[in-house]
Design an enzyme around this catalytic site. Structure first.
Site, mmCIF file in Angstrom:
data_model
loop_
_atom_site.group_PDB
_atom_site.id
_atom_site.type_symbol
_atom_site.label_atom_id
_atom_site.label_comp_id
_atom_site.label_asym_id
_atom_site.label_seq_id
_atom_site.Cartn_x
_atom_site.Cartn_y
_atom_site.Cartn_z
ATOM 1 N N LYS A 64 0.754 -1.120 0.115
ATOM 2 C CA LYS A 64 0.033 0.058 -0.014
ATOM 3 C C LYS A 64 0.755 1.234 -0.132
ATOM 4 C CE LYS A 64 -2.102 -1.297 3.785
ATOM 5 N NZ LYS A 64 -1.636 -2.835 3.957
ATOM 6 N N THR A 65 1.767 1.360 0.748
ATOM 7 C CA THR A 65 2.758 2.496 0.992
ATOM 8 C C THR A 65 3.605 2.890 -0.351
ATOM 9 O OG1 THR A 65 2.831 2.213 3.366
ATOM 10 C CG2 THR A 65 4.655 3.668 2.252
ATOM 11 N N ASP A 109 -1.831 7.192 5.769
ATOM 12 C CA ASP A 109 -1.790 5.751 6.204
ATOM 13 C C ASP A 109 -2.722 5.580 7.349
ATOM 14 O OD1 ASP A 109 -0.813 3.226 5.989
ATOM 15 O OD2 ASP A 109 1.250 3.775 6.411
ATOM 16 N N THR A 158 -5.696 -1.155 6.717
ATOM 17 C CA THR A 158 -5.639 -2.537 6.877
ATOM 18 C C THR A 158 -7.220 -2.978 7.235
ATOM 19 O OG1 THR A 158 -4.804 -2.092 8.997
ATOM 20 C CG2 THR A 158 -3.327 -2.764 7.555
ATOM 21 N N ARG A 217 6.639 -8.114 1.895
ATOM 22 C CA ARG A 217 7.575 -7.367 3.052
ATOM 23 C C ARG A 217 8.245 -8.833 3.604
ATOM 24 N NH1 ARG A 217 4.482 -4.395 6.632
ATOM 25 N NH2 ARG A 217 5.250 -2.627 5.434
HETATM 26 N N1 LIG Z 1 4.048 -5.649 -5.817
HETATM 27 C C1 LIG Z 1 5.227 -5.484 -5.406
HETATM 28 N N2 LIG Z 1 6.456 -5.682 -5.877
HETATM 29 C C2 LIG Z 1 7.738 -5.429 -5.349
HETATM 30 N N3 LIG Z 1 7.807 -5.269 -4.214
HETATM 31 C C3 LIG Z 1 6.770 -5.018 -3.344
HETATM 32 C C4 LIG Z 1 5.446 -5.117 -3.855
HETATM 33 N N4 LIG Z 1 4.509 -4.959 -2.858
HETATM 34 C C5 LIG Z 1 5.340 -4.774 -1.949
HETATM 35 N N5 LIG Z 1 6.722 -4.922 -2.049
HETATM 36 C C6 LIG Z 1 7.754 -4.499 -1.199
HETATM 37 O O1 LIG Z 1 7.280 -5.023 0.103
HETATM 38 C C7 LIG Z 1 7.546 -3.859 1.134
HETATM 39 C C8 LIG Z 1 6.429 -3.566 1.897
HETATM 40 O O2 LIG Z 1 5.306 -3.072 0.946
HETATM 41 P P1 LIG Z 1 4.694 -1.664 1.766
HETATM 42 O O3 LIG Z 1 5.368 -1.041 2.815
HETATM 43 O O4 LIG Z 1 4.427 -0.773 0.652
HETATM 44 O O5 LIG Z 1 3.453 -2.406 2.509
HETATM 45 P P2 LIG Z 1 2.056 -1.832 3.099
HETATM 46 O O6 LIG Z 1 1.119 -2.537 2.420
HETATM 47 O O7 LIG Z 1 2.313 -0.507 2.994
HETATM 48 O O8 LIG Z 1 2.174 -2.489 4.675
HETATM 49 P P3 LIG Z 1 1.592 -1.523 5.953
HETATM 50 O O9 LIG Z 1 0.193 -2.017 6.039
HETATM 51 O O10 LIG Z 1 2.190 -2.639 6.947
HETATM 52 O O11 LIG Z 1 2.120 -0.276 6.046
HETATM 53 C C9 LIG Z 1 8.009 -2.856 0.502
HETATM 54 O O12 LIG Z 1 9.331 -2.260 0.674
HETATM 55 C C10 LIG Z 1 8.382 -3.335 -1.011
HETATM 56 O O13 LIG Z 1 9.590 -3.461 -1.431
HETATM 57 MG MG LIG Z 2 2.345 1.182 4.573
#
Ligand SMILES: Nc1ncnc2c1ncn2[C@@H]1O[C@H](COP(=O)(O)OP(=O)(O)OP(=O)(O)O)[C@@H](O)[C@H]1O
Ligand SMILES: [Mg+2]
Length: 346
Positions: A64-65, A109, A158, A217
């Protein structure tokens, strides 16, 4: 935090930042969401207007981030980052909103945790690009309308089920990120390994992908742990053998369940005879916050068919008993997640 752990934490975050995709084309899998976003962004850019507000929902670590940053990068616009819990007073939000430049992306977020007055302020900003800032108190209070430059809100949550209706309705595009298939995580691991300069075999990637709980992640984190192991105890290459040995050292089992996941299942099976048991009781039994159990552990346990959420509480499925090496009690068979993962149960 002592100096050494601060150094280690920074190093890990650097590694996470280096492998984070910067553009939509580098974002692995989630083809439907990628396609839809691509259309949304191109359409808006073609018209020269900021795109509709975007809501990204899904379990932690699915991107998401990453996507929020990609949206800003694709648009070539600035991004302001904040989070629901950080916005305590509506004044905080008004200050952020009025300082945005035209076309900026505002990333909030954990938007489901935004305080009510701030949420109401956000409605008018999202819809009419203006906010009423109240000055003074009591009968003498006056509302001063302020303009907000056209911007795009990207909200991440989430728990989309906890968003209010009016909030959800104001997003022009809602993307739900789902757990990644093993093959997608393999591709992701090869990409990350290339960026980090870690040699990895096909089988090594398959092994790590299979134990990553469908989560990028976690895949990236396990890759770093296996790299350590391969460098210290092997020749630096991530192979099937180094992956297996390293993941045993780090207590990641064949399904990718970690200590907390197993603690939850064990508590369910051992202390509550398989359930049903309420979320808060279960959380106390494993010494965690209910939110952590619900948002971090459960989505994957449900997805893996190990745990079911029922109106009467959490239930261990037969597969959970078997995974822990126990015999399921006769006649048990928990129904699947009857109400979707966003419902909050006792
Ligand atoms: N589709 C993707 N392709 C490549 N790498 C990805 C992908 N999705 C996520 N990642 C990797 O996974 C890590 C975690 O992703 P991210 O921080 O965007 O998750 P999030 O959904 O924001 O989690 P949270 O809910 O904990 O904030 C990132 O650092 C990124 O490197
Ligand atoms: Mg995030």
């Amino acid at each position: 935090m002592n100096e050494v752990s601060a150094y280690v934490a920074d190093g890990e975050q650097d590694a996470e930042a280096t492998v984070r995709p910067k553009r939509l084309a580098e974002f692995i899998a989630q083809h439907r969401v990628r396609d839809q976003l691509d259309l949304l962004l191109r359409g808006a850019m073609g018209r020269g207007t900021p795109p509709d507000h975007i809501l990204l929902s899904g379990p932690p670590g699915l991107g998401k981030t990453t996507l929020a940053n990609i949206v800003a990068a694709e648009l070539g616009s600035g991004i302001r980052v904040t989070s629901g819990p950080a916005i305590e007073r509506s004044g905080d939000l008004a200050a952020i909103l009025t300082s945005l430049a035209t076309g900026d992306v505002l990333f909030i977020d954990e938007i489901h945790r935004i305080a009510k007055p701030a949420e109401e302020l956000l409605y008018s900003a999202m819809e009419d690009f203006r906010v009423d800032v109240v000055v003074g108190k009591g009968p003498g209070a006056t509302a001063i309308p302020l303009d907000v430059e056209p911007f795009t809100l990207v909200g991440a949550t989430t728990r989309s089920g906890l968003l209010t209706g009016p909030m959800r309705d104001r997003f022009g595009f809602v993307a739900h990120l789902d757990f990644y298939a093993a093959a997608d995580l393999e591709a992701l691991l090869h990409r990350s390994a290339r960026i980090l300069g870690v040699p990895i075999t096909e089988e090594g990637a398959v092994e790590i992908a299979g134990r990553s709980r469908g989560t990028p992640r976690i895949a990236n984190r396990l890759l770093r742990r296996v790299r350590d192991y391969a460098e210290v105890r092997g020749d630096g290459t991530v192979t099937l053998a180094t992956a297996r040995e390293a993941l045993t050292v780090y207590d990641v089992d064949a399904l990718g369940l970690d200590r907390l996941d197993r603690a939850v299942l064990r508590a369910l099976v051992d202390s509550f005879k398989g359930g049903p048991v309420g979320l808060s009781t279960l959380a106390v039994a494993v010494g965690e916050q209910p939110d952590t159990v619900e948002e971090v552990c459960e989505p994957f346990l449900v997805r893996a068919g190990l745990l079911a959420r029922t109106p009467r509480g959490r239930v261990a499925t037969d597969a959970a008993w078997t995974h822990l090496g126990r015999t399921p009690p006769a006649g048990s068979n928990a129904p699947a997640d009857l109400f979707g993962s966003d419902q909050r149960f006792p």
